[in-house]
Design an enzyme around this catalytic site. Sequence first.
Site, mmCIF file in Angstrom:
data_model
loop_
_atom_site.group_PDB
_atom_site.id
_atom_site.type_symbol
_atom_site.label_atom_id
_atom_site.label_comp_id
_atom_site.label_asym_id
_atom_site.label_seq_id
_atom_site.Cartn_x
_atom_site.Cartn_y
_atom_site.Cartn_z
ATOM 1 N N CYS A 79 -14.558 -1.644 -28.868
ATOM 2 C CA CYS A 79 -15.944 -1.286 -29.152
ATOM 3 C C CYS A 79 -16.692 -1.129 -27.846
ATOM 4 O O CYS A 79 -17.548 -1.956 -27.491
ATOM 5 C CB CYS A 79 -16.597 -2.353 -30.006
ATOM 6 N N GLU A 80 -16.340 -0.121 -27.109
ATOM 7 C CA GLU A 80 -16.987 0.132 -25.823
ATOM 8 C C GLU A 80 -16.714 1.590 -25.484
ATOM 9 O O GLU A 80 -15.552 2.019 -25.469
ATOM 10 C CB GLU A 80 -16.412 -0.824 -24.765
ATOM 11 N N TYR A 106 -10.851 2.155 -12.033
ATOM 12 C CA TYR A 106 -10.778 2.987 -10.818
ATOM 13 C C TYR A 106 -10.804 4.482 -11.103
ATOM 14 O O TYR A 106 -10.634 5.272 -10.182
ATOM 15 C CB TYR A 106 -9.470 2.699 -10.047
ATOM 16 N N GLU A 116 5.433 -5.367 2.419
ATOM 17 C CA GLU A 116 4.964 -6.198 1.310
ATOM 18 C C GLU A 116 4.429 -5.359 0.145
ATOM 19 O O GLU A 116 3.262 -5.455 -0.235
ATOM 20 C CB GLU A 116 3.847 -7.091 1.853
ATOM 21 N N GLY A 145 0.768 -1.231 0.000
ATOM 22 C CA GLY A 145 0.000 0.000 0.000
ATOM 23 C C GLY A 145 0.800 1.283 0.000
ATOM 24 O O GLY A 145 0.212 2.368 0.062
ATOM 25 N N TYR A 163 0.144 -3.297 -11.936
ATOM 26 C CA TYR A 163 -1.248 -3.544 -12.282
ATOM 27 C C TYR A 163 -1.558 -3.100 -13.714
ATOM 28 O O TYR A 163 -2.641 -2.601 -14.006
ATOM 29 C CB TYR A 163 -2.192 -2.890 -11.268
ATOM 30 N N ARG A 174 -6.591 0.170 -15.460
ATOM 31 C CA ARG A 174 -6.754 0.987 -14.244
ATOM 32 C C ARG A 174 -7.661 2.212 -14.437
ATOM 33 O O ARG A 174 -8.491 2.502 -13.568
ATOM 34 C CB ARG A 174 -5.396 1.414 -13.681
ATOM 35 N N ARG A 225 3.069 -2.099 -5.866
ATOM 36 C CA ARG A 225 3.138 -0.883 -6.668
ATOM 37 C C ARG A 225 4.421 -0.075 -6.459
ATOM 38 O O ARG A 225 5.041 0.392 -7.406
ATOM 39 C CB ARG A 225 1.919 -0.034 -6.259
HETATM 40 N N1 LLP Z 1 -0.340 -7.195 0.220
HETATM 41 C C1 LLP Z 1 -1.632 -7.586 0.118
HETATM 42 C C2 LLP Z 1 -2.162 -8.568 1.053
HETATM 43 C C3 LLP Z 1 -2.446 -7.032 -0.880
HETATM 44 O O1 LLP Z 1 -3.715 -7.392 -0.954
HETATM 45 C C4 LLP Z 1 -1.897 -6.106 -1.791
HETATM 46 C C5 LLP Z 1 -2.708 -5.536 -2.867
HETATM 47 C C6 LLP Z 1 -0.538 -5.743 -1.648
HETATM 48 C C7 LLP Z 1 0.197 -6.306 -0.632
HETATM 49 C C8 LLP Z 1 0.148 -4.786 -2.565
HETATM 50 O O2 LLP Z 1 -0.437 -3.518 -2.557
HETATM 51 P P1 LLP Z 1 0.351 -2.302 -3.266
HETATM 52 O O3 LLP Z 1 1.633 -2.088 -2.503
HETATM 53 O O4 LLP Z 1 0.635 -2.721 -4.665
HETATM 54 O O5 LLP Z 1 -0.567 -1.140 -3.210
HETATM 55 N N2 LLP Z 1 -5.367 -3.429 -9.005
HETATM 56 C C9 LLP Z 1 -5.352 -2.342 -8.047
HETATM 57 C C10 LLP Z 1 -4.623 -2.698 -6.796
HETATM 58 C C11 LLP Z 1 -5.149 -3.928 -6.081
HETATM 59 C C12 LLP Z 1 -4.300 -4.272 -4.880
HETATM 60 C C13 LLP Z 1 -4.717 -5.541 -4.243
HETATM 61 N N3 LLP Z 1 -3.898 -5.934 -3.148
HETATM 62 C C14 LLP Z 1 -4.748 -1.106 -8.709
HETATM 63 O O6 LLP Z 1 -4.444 -1.165 -9.903
HETATM 64 O O7 LLP Z 1 -4.588 -0.059 -8.070
#
Ligand code: LLP
Length: 421
Positions: free
Chosen positions: A339-340, A309, A266, A225, A375, A305, A269
Amino acid sequence: MRYPKLLHAIAGQDVRDLARDFGTPLYVYDAAVIAERAARLRRFDVVRYAQKANSNLAVLDLLRREGVLVDAVSAGEIQRAFAAGYPAAGDPPPVVYTADVFDREALDLVVKHGLAVNCGSPEMIDQYGARVPGGEITLRVNPGFGHGHSRKTNTGGEHSKHGIWHEDLEECVARAQRHGLRIAGVHVHIGSGADMEHLAGVARACCAFARRVGPSVTAISAGGGLPTPYRNEDVEVDVDAYFRIWDAERRRLAAEFGHPVRLEIEPGRYLVAESGWLVAEIRAVKREGSNRFYLLDAGFNALARPILYGAYHPMAIAPADGSTAPRPLHDVVVGGPLCESGDIFTQDDGGVVRSEPLPEAGVGDLLVIGCAGAYGFVMASNYNGKPRPAEVLVRGGKPHLVRARETLDDLMRGETIPDSR
Ligand code: LLP
């Protein structure tokens, strides 16, 4: 300016050469950016890459060489980790399976290879305990609050399906005990793109859960996150400040328990988003009423994305003639070939179409979408019969094709027409 409006090179490679040699749409990743992001996180005991953000084997291999461990959310991601050279066993565990459910294939793989599991539901505890009685697990807890840049990326609070509900923690500890499972860690992840205040709240909550579990806990995980600056005006997250918050909580916990507590982070992104670019070609420049459209050969089949979102991505033009002369800016709507009508890269949450100031451009000029390393490709689809893009990793001053463009044959692989006689 972090994101210029005219762009000629990515990681030192001429954008036109990349497009000519590998075709478009094309994902390009800069290995140096990924390595640099990994280095920024070194103060954490373990950096565990959430490969869901970008699971290309070359990216996994690169991060493994940087000393980063990995997370997997499916049998497919477990196999990818192995294919990229991660061993099954080690301390700390090189690969952790984190999810809210075990599908049968993933559970079989976890048991076969003795992988570490981070359980996000009571059922996972039972299913693992039945197969590996006396084993060890960690718990992913939903702290009852969350944050995310979109409702769909918020992973804490009662509308989220993720993690063990905080009020059920004691019941889950008892459940683990029934199987003789030791709870070695607590993990909290509340969403993506949260601010520092929310992230600090997570640290406190995580350690409070660890206390409730007790001194069997030898590791805590801050989850992912960490935010990415998608816009020029976004500020970069202060990783050291973030580390200090977690480290202080961790030290308190270790003193209380009388043994060391490992601190994991963890991110997905944070490690890869800014390394990646989606290179597309402008195939039409047209007007609809008062709007000027640039239509590309890439749509939400390549990068989902914005449509999912309302996510913002910086964009630039790479002129086909290589000229560096400034060009007049126009407010344009940027869309794809599908086509959308929602196939628009410039849209806000809720699907409201907006425009973006971009240099004057025509058919054959390239449009480069930035911050697309996380992503991006992993969420690409074959909608409208579109092959997924090729992926290139620039490393050591050279572009390497790390995933071939899908072919039209790939799209029909496995399909058959039943005999109608
Ligand atoms: N750890 C867990 C348990 C997670 O569920 C996630 C993301 C992460 C780590 C990594 O999160 P990050 O550091 O990448 O923010 N497709 C969406 C994001 C979905 C994230 C799902 N879980 C987007 O494009 O923003």
